[in-house]
Enzyme design. Sequence first.
Site, PDB file in Angstrom:
ATOM      1  CG  LEU A   1      -8.421  -6.840 -15.734  1.00  0.00           C
ATOM      2  CD1 LEU A   1      -8.842  -6.367 -14.350  1.00  0.00           C
ATOM      3  CD2 LEU A   1      -7.511  -5.827 -16.400  1.00  0.00           C
ATOM      4  CB  ALA A   2      -4.569 -12.174 -18.400  1.00  0.00           C
ATOM      5  CB  ALA A   3      -1.628  -9.054 -14.403  1.00  0.00           C
TER       6      ALA A   3
ATOM      7  NE  ARG B   1      -6.967 -20.554  -3.064  1.00  0.00           N
ATOM      8  CZ  ARG B   1      -8.276 -20.327  -3.133  1.00  0.00           C
ATOM      9  NH1 ARG B   1      -8.729 -19.123  -3.482  1.00  0.00           N
ATOM     10  NH2 ARG B   1      -9.134 -21.292  -2.877  1.00  0.00           N
TER      11      ARG B   1
ATOM     12  CD  GLN C   1      -1.441  -5.003 -12.734  1.00  0.00           C
ATOM     13  OE1 GLN C   1      -1.887  -6.100 -13.066  1.00  0.00           O
ATOM     14  NE2 GLN C   1      -1.976  -4.268 -11.770  1.00  0.00           N
TER      15      GLN C   1
ATOM     16  CD  GLU D   1     -13.634  -5.628  -3.624  1.00  0.00           C
ATOM     17  OE1 GLU D   1     -13.541  -6.856  -3.390  1.00  0.00           O
ATOM     18  OE2 GLU D   1     -13.918  -5.167  -4.750  1.00  0.00           O
TER      19      GLU D   1
ATOM     20  CG  ASN E   1     -18.110  -6.823  -8.376  1.00  0.00           C
ATOM     21  OD1 ASN E   1     -18.532  -6.655  -9.515  1.00  0.00           O
ATOM     22  ND2 ASN E   1     -16.886  -6.457  -8.007  1.00  0.00           N
TER      23      ASN E   1
END
Length: 449
Positions: free
Chosen positions: A8-10, A15, A75, A152, A167
Site C-alpha cells: 500500500l503506497a497511496a 505531514r 486508488q 482502531e 497492530n
Amino acid sequence: MAIALIVLAAGQGTRMNSDLPKVLHEVGAAPLVGHALAAGRALDPERVIVVAGHGAEQVTKAVAGLDPDAQTVLQEEQLGTGHAVAQALPALDGFEGRVIVLYGDTPFIRPETLEALAEARADVTVLGFEAEDPGRYGRLIADGSALERIVEFKDARDKERAISLCNSGVIACDAALLAELVAGLGNDNAAGEYYLTDIVAAARAKGLSAEVVTCDEAETLGINTRAELARAEALFQSRMRAEAMENGVTMVDPETVYFALDTYIGRDVVIGPNVVFGPGVTIESGARIEAFCHLTGCHISRGGTIGPFARLRPGAELAEDVHIGNFVEVKNAILGEGVKVGHLTYLGDAEIGEGTNIGAGTVTCNYDGVMKHRTVIGANAFIGSDTMLVAPVTIGDNALTGSGSVITEDVPSGAVAIERTKQVVKPGLAVKLFERLRAEKAKRMKKGS
C-alpha cells in the site's frame, strides 16, 4: 505455498510537507517503498502489486525501476486500507496462495518476520508488536496468539486503549478468503473509512481462525514526518554498520560511514572515515576504501585500493588490484587488473587494459557537447601526466604518451605520442611585463581615488 504481495503506497504524507509522495522519500539512498519491496522479495513472491494514489505517476515510475516485475494499480480515492486492497485484488485474479499486505512507508520489516507470516497456519494472521508507547496505534484484542479483533484507536474504549499489543497493519491471508472478507467491509466507524483490520472480526464471525505473529517494535516504524525520516535513516545506518562489522568488515570510524540499501561488502574490506556508499556498490573481499570517498554504481574487485578523496560513479568496473588515488573520478569505465590511477584524473567512458599507469592530471575528454565518446587504452601502457585524450581515441598496448600532450589520433601499440608546441624563452621579458602591469595598476588606482 505461493506468495503474493500487496504494498500500500497511496498516501499523500501531508505531514512531510512535500511535493514528493511520501513513499518516495529515501532512507539508505532508496525510496521507502523500495525497502518494502526488497523485504518482500525475500519470499520469492509470484506476484507483487503496489497500490498508488497521490503522485501515482511518480510512484509507478519509481516502482518500475525498483522491481520491473511489480504491477502498480491506482486508488483514485483514498477511502481506507480496505478500499486500497480492493483495488489490488483484480490483479490477483487466478492467483492461488497466501497474500501479505505491506505498507510502503514502513521500511524495516525483516524478511524473517515476513517468512513467519507466510508460514502461519491461521486463516488470517496479523503482525503485532508490544509498544513502549501505544499512542494512537490500533490495539490487538487477543488471548495469547489467538486474535479476536482489532480496534482502531479512534473507536477504542479506555480499557482497550490500555492494551500495549498493537497492530502494525501487516496482514497475511489466503487470496480467495481475502477477496471475500474485503468485499464485506463497511465504513461505519469514526473515520468513515474501510479498514482492512476489520477482516479479523469478520473472519472470526465466520468461525475462522485468526492469530498474531509478533516482531520487535522497531520493525514496524512508519514514516510520517521529516523528523521520523531522519530517525529512520539513523536507525538504518546503525543496523547496516553493525551487520557489516559482524560480516568481517573493518571500519575505522563506523559512525561516519554511510550505506545504501543494496550495498554489498565482502569480508576483510577496510573502510576509512567519512565514506559514502550510494546505490549499486559491490566491493569484493580484501579491498581497501580510504577516507572521504564517495562510491555509486560501481564494482571493486579483490585487492583494490581506493582513495582517499576518490569518486567512483555508475559503470565503474575495477578488476583485481586496481589502485585509484586521491581526487580521481571514474565513470562508466572498465579498468583491467593492476591498473594504477594515482591522482587528479578523470576517466569517463573508457576501457583500460591491465597493468597500465595513468599519470596525474589525465582526462578522457568524452563529451563533445552532444554525444559521449569512448577512449580505449591497451595493456601496460603509460599515460604521461596532464595528457588530454580526446575521444574517440585508442592507445595501443605498451604505448606511451608524453606529459602535457593532447592526443586526438590513435596511437599504435609500442609507439610514443608527443603533442606539444615548441618552448620559446625570451630573457628579461617577464620583468618588463610585470613593471608595465604594476604601472597600469597604480594609474587605475590613482584615477579611481
